[in-house]
Write an enzyme that holds these catalytic residues in place. Structure first.
Site, PDB file in Angstrom:
ATOM      1  N   GLN A 116     -17.524  38.693 132.788  1.00 37.58           N
ATOM      2  CA  GLN A 116     -18.292  37.440 132.737  1.00 37.58           C
ATOM      3  C   GLN A 116     -19.486  37.513 133.693  1.00 37.58           C
ATOM      4  O   GLN A 116     -19.302  37.590 134.908  1.00 37.58           O
ATOM      5  CB  GLN A 116     -17.379  36.281 133.162  1.00 37.58           C
ATOM      6  CG  GLN A 116     -18.044  34.929 133.212  1.00 37.58           C
ATOM      7  CD  GLN A 116     -17.119  33.852 133.794  1.00 37.58           C
ATOM      8  OE1 GLN A 116     -16.322  34.137 134.688  1.00 37.58           O
ATOM      9  NE2 GLN A 116     -17.219  32.646 133.293  1.00 37.58           N
ATOM     10  N   TYR A 118     -22.007  35.384 134.983  1.00 36.57           N
ATOM     11  CA  TYR A 118     -22.595  34.064 135.258  1.00 36.57           C
ATOM     12  C   TYR A 118     -23.269  34.074 136.638  1.00 36.57           C
ATOM     13  O   TYR A 118     -24.459  33.883 136.754  1.00 36.57           O
ATOM     14  CB  TYR A 118     -21.515  32.973 135.238  1.00 36.57           C
ATOM     15  CG  TYR A 118     -21.116  32.436 133.879  1.00 36.57           C
ATOM     16  CD1 TYR A 118     -21.276  33.179 132.721  1.00 36.57           C
ATOM     17  CD2 TYR A 118     -20.552  31.176 133.751  1.00 36.57           C
ATOM     18  CE1 TYR A 118     -20.895  32.679 131.489  1.00 36.57           C
ATOM     19  CE2 TYR A 118     -20.161  30.668 132.520  1.00 36.57           C
ATOM     20  CZ  TYR A 118     -20.339  31.421 131.393  1.00 36.57           C
ATOM     21  OH  TYR A 118     -19.953  30.913 130.179  1.00 36.57           O
ATOM     22  N   SER A 151     -16.106  40.111 138.175  1.00 37.55           N
ATOM     23  CA  SER A 151     -14.756  40.694 138.185  1.00 37.55           C
ATOM     24  C   SER A 151     -14.632  41.713 137.065  1.00 37.55           C
ATOM     25  O   SER A 151     -14.974  41.423 135.920  1.00 37.55           O
ATOM     26  CB  SER A 151     -13.694  39.611 137.975  1.00 37.55           C
ATOM     27  OG  SER A 151     -13.848  38.578 138.894  1.00 37.55           O
ATOM     28  N   GLU A 234     -11.845  27.986 130.633  1.00 40.56           N
ATOM     29  CA  GLU A 234     -11.411  28.768 131.787  1.00 40.56           C
ATOM     30  C   GLU A 234     -10.580  27.881 132.725  1.00 40.56           C
ATOM     31  O   GLU A 234      -9.512  28.263 133.187  1.00 40.56           O
ATOM     32  CB  GLU A 234     -12.644  29.320 132.520  1.00 40.56           C
ATOM     33  CG  GLU A 234     -12.293  30.250 133.675  1.00 40.56           C
ATOM     34  CD  GLU A 234     -13.540  30.794 134.395  1.00 40.56           C
ATOM     35  OE1 GLU A 234     -14.662  30.438 134.012  1.00 40.56           O
ATOM     36  OE2 GLU A 234     -13.365  31.566 135.354  1.00 40.56           O
ATOM     37  N   SER A 372     -15.872  26.030 142.485  1.00 41.27           N
ATOM     38  CA  SER A 372     -15.119  25.703 143.703  1.00 41.27           C
ATOM     39  C   SER A 372     -14.483  24.308 143.626  1.00 41.27           C
ATOM     40  O   SER A 372     -14.847  23.487 142.779  1.00 41.27           O
ATOM     41  CB  SER A 372     -16.048  25.777 144.919  1.00 41.27           C
ATOM     42  OG  SER A 372     -16.960  24.698 144.865  1.00 41.27           O
ATOM     43  N   GLU A 374     -14.894  21.831 145.549  1.00 44.46           N
ATOM     44  CA  GLU A 374     -15.879  20.753 145.762  1.00 44.46           C
ATOM     45  C   GLU A 374     -16.605  20.450 144.456  1.00 44.46           C
ATOM     46  O   GLU A 374     -16.875  19.283 144.131  1.00 44.46           O
ATOM     47  CB  GLU A 374     -16.900  21.153 146.843  1.00 44.46           C
ATOM     48  CG  GLU A 374     -16.339  21.177 148.259  1.00 44.46           C
ATOM     49  CD  GLU A 374     -15.534  22.440 148.555  1.00 44.46           C
ATOM     50  OE1 GLU A 374     -15.536  23.373 147.725  1.00 44.46           O
ATOM     51  OE2 GLU A 374     -14.893  22.484 149.621  1.00 44.46           O
TER      52      GLU A 374
END
Ligand SMILES: Cc1cc2nc3c(=O)[nH]c(=O)nc-3n(C[C@H](O)[C@H](O)[C@H](O)COP(=O)(O)OP(=O)(O)OC[C@H]3O[C@@H](n4cnc5c(N)ncnc54)[C@H](O)[C@@H]3O)c2cc1C
Length: 387
Positions: A116, A118, A151, A234, A372, A374
């Site tokens: 991925q 991004y 990853s 996801e 995240s 937040e």
């Protein structure tokens, strides 16, 4: 409300148990090829795909049983990584027939690996500020830029990637979704080794990489819409309920074998048992929310802010549970803290200590990966609380 499962679901549960036992008789180590072959034989390899694309058409309860049983047996509920779980739903929704025919069979057969693309330096939480550029020249885009924290890029054949094709006043406009062959000229992958010594992350640099226009998903400039859909998938998959249920079960077993204060067992310590019980109650509530979301998705609604809620709470619970394992391991956990003790020593303490302490560290990253905590809170505040 009857929360028990039906006889039909119980029969399915027995069938799943049978497949697991037959594929990995007691003591047989996991191997991906054996598991994938067993799943393919049953028609269960793409068990989250719609029936129209070769999925088994399970009800949410069947999917639920499948996840619980496989996770409890230490097996992945599906094989095929990001291609299977993240790209395929985008291809179903936005890919052309030619793209579906070209990419889905290889994903189903676990023949290709996807990564991925991004995040970038300066574009993580604020993904819309991404600056990897794609300029159209005839029947190809020429891509220049850099992706970060990718990853598995070092093992991937393909990347699904967000690139900027135009600079618009609204930054989300002008982003395009491309599929990039990792072996194309001009792609360079460099490893980023994390603090625990593992190589999972990478930096990927594109230097005038030609990408055929036929590898564009949907329309030019509409990539943000597709990417958001993908992130929802996801995050819905990041509630970790099956994993947490299995962790809670195994923590109880471990704590029953560990001495607690005043000569009892750790599991009988009121402080320990109370905290564990509280985590389990929250886990049950999360399980109900996940189940409800799965039914709603099957009925045709998009998960929206619920996927952020599932991810946020799921991450919090799995992290809390991994802390219980560290507590159970007590002094035996210390040798597995690489920052304190250096490279792993010969095995010491209970056999689960090493893997579970490693999981404790890995679990921290879940608060960042896929957006995240937040950012999830911001989404919930905006979409649910309307602030
Ligand atoms: C295990 C793991 C795997 C990953 N795999 C991939 C992958 O395969 N592909 C990929 O593209 N990316 C991947 N990432 C990257 C991940 O998507 C980003 O790390 C994440 O989006 C955060 O971006 P950042 O690291 O740039 O941090 P930043 O965006 O710089 O954030 C730093 C801190 O500021 C906070 N913050 C930022 N903006 C706000 C705001 N508006 N309000 C409140 N707080 C804010 C964040 O919560 C965070 O605590 C992975 C990350 C991890 C940890």
């Amino acid at each position: 409300m009857d929360l028990d499962i039906s006889d039909q679901d119980r029969a399915f549960q027995a069938q799943v148990g049978g497949l697991i036992a037959e594929s990995f008789p007691a003591g047989a180590p996991y191997d991906e090829a054996t598991w994938h072959a067993a799943l393919t034989r049953m028609g269960w390899a793409a068990n989250k795909w719609p029936a129209a694309f070769g999925g088994p058409g399970w009800t949410p309860t069947e999917s639920f049983i499948w996840e619980r049983e496989t996770t409890a047996a230490g097996l992945p509920p599906q094989v095929g990584g990001m291609g299977m779980g993240m790209l395929a739903p985008i291809l179903f929704g936005y890919g052309t027939k030619a793209q579906q025919d070209r990419f889905l069979p290889d994903i189903l057969a676990n023949r290709v690996r996807w990564c991925q693309g991004y995040s970038e330096p300066g574009a993580g939480s604020d993904l819309a500020s991404l600056s990897t550029r794609a300029v159209r020249q005839g029947e190809a885009y020429v891509v220049d830029g850099e992706k970060l924290w990718t990853s598995g890029a070092h093992e991937a054949d393909w990347m699904f990637c967000l690139v900027r094709t135009a600079v618009e006043p609204k930054r989300q406009a002008g982003i395009t979704f491309l599929l990039i062959d990792m072996r194309a000229a001009g792609v360079t992958v460099s490893p980023i080794v994390s603090i625990d010594g593992r190589h999972m992350f990478n930096r990927v640099v594109f230097d005038a990489v030609p990408v055929p226009v036929e590898n564009r998903i949907g329309e030019e400039g509409q990539g943000w819409t597709y990417a958001k859909g993908l992130l929802t998938h996801e995050r819905t998959g990041q509630a970790f309920v099956s994993l947490s249920l299995d962790l809670a079960r195994r923590i109880r077993l471990a704590a029953a074998a560990i001495p607690g204060a005043r000569g009892g067992r750790l599991i009988d310590d009121p402080g320990f048992a109370g905290r564990l019980g509280l985590a389990e109650i929250e886990l049950r509530a999360l399980e109900a929310t996940e189940m409800r979301t799965l039914w709603e998705v099957q009925a045709g609604s998009a998960p929206g802010a619920q996927s952020s809620l599932l991810k946020l709470k799921g991450t919090e619970i799995v992290q809390r549970l991994t802390e219980f394992f560290v507590e159970c391991a007590g002094p035996y956990a210390a040798p597995w803290f690489p920052a304190i003790a250096g490279p792993p020593p010969p095995p010491v303490g209970p056999e689960w200590a090493g893997p579970e302490v490693a999981r404790y560290f890995e679990g921290r990253a879940a608060s960042i990966a896929g957006g995240s905590d937040e950012i999830q809170r911001n989404i919930i505040a905006k979409q649910v609380l309307k602030i």
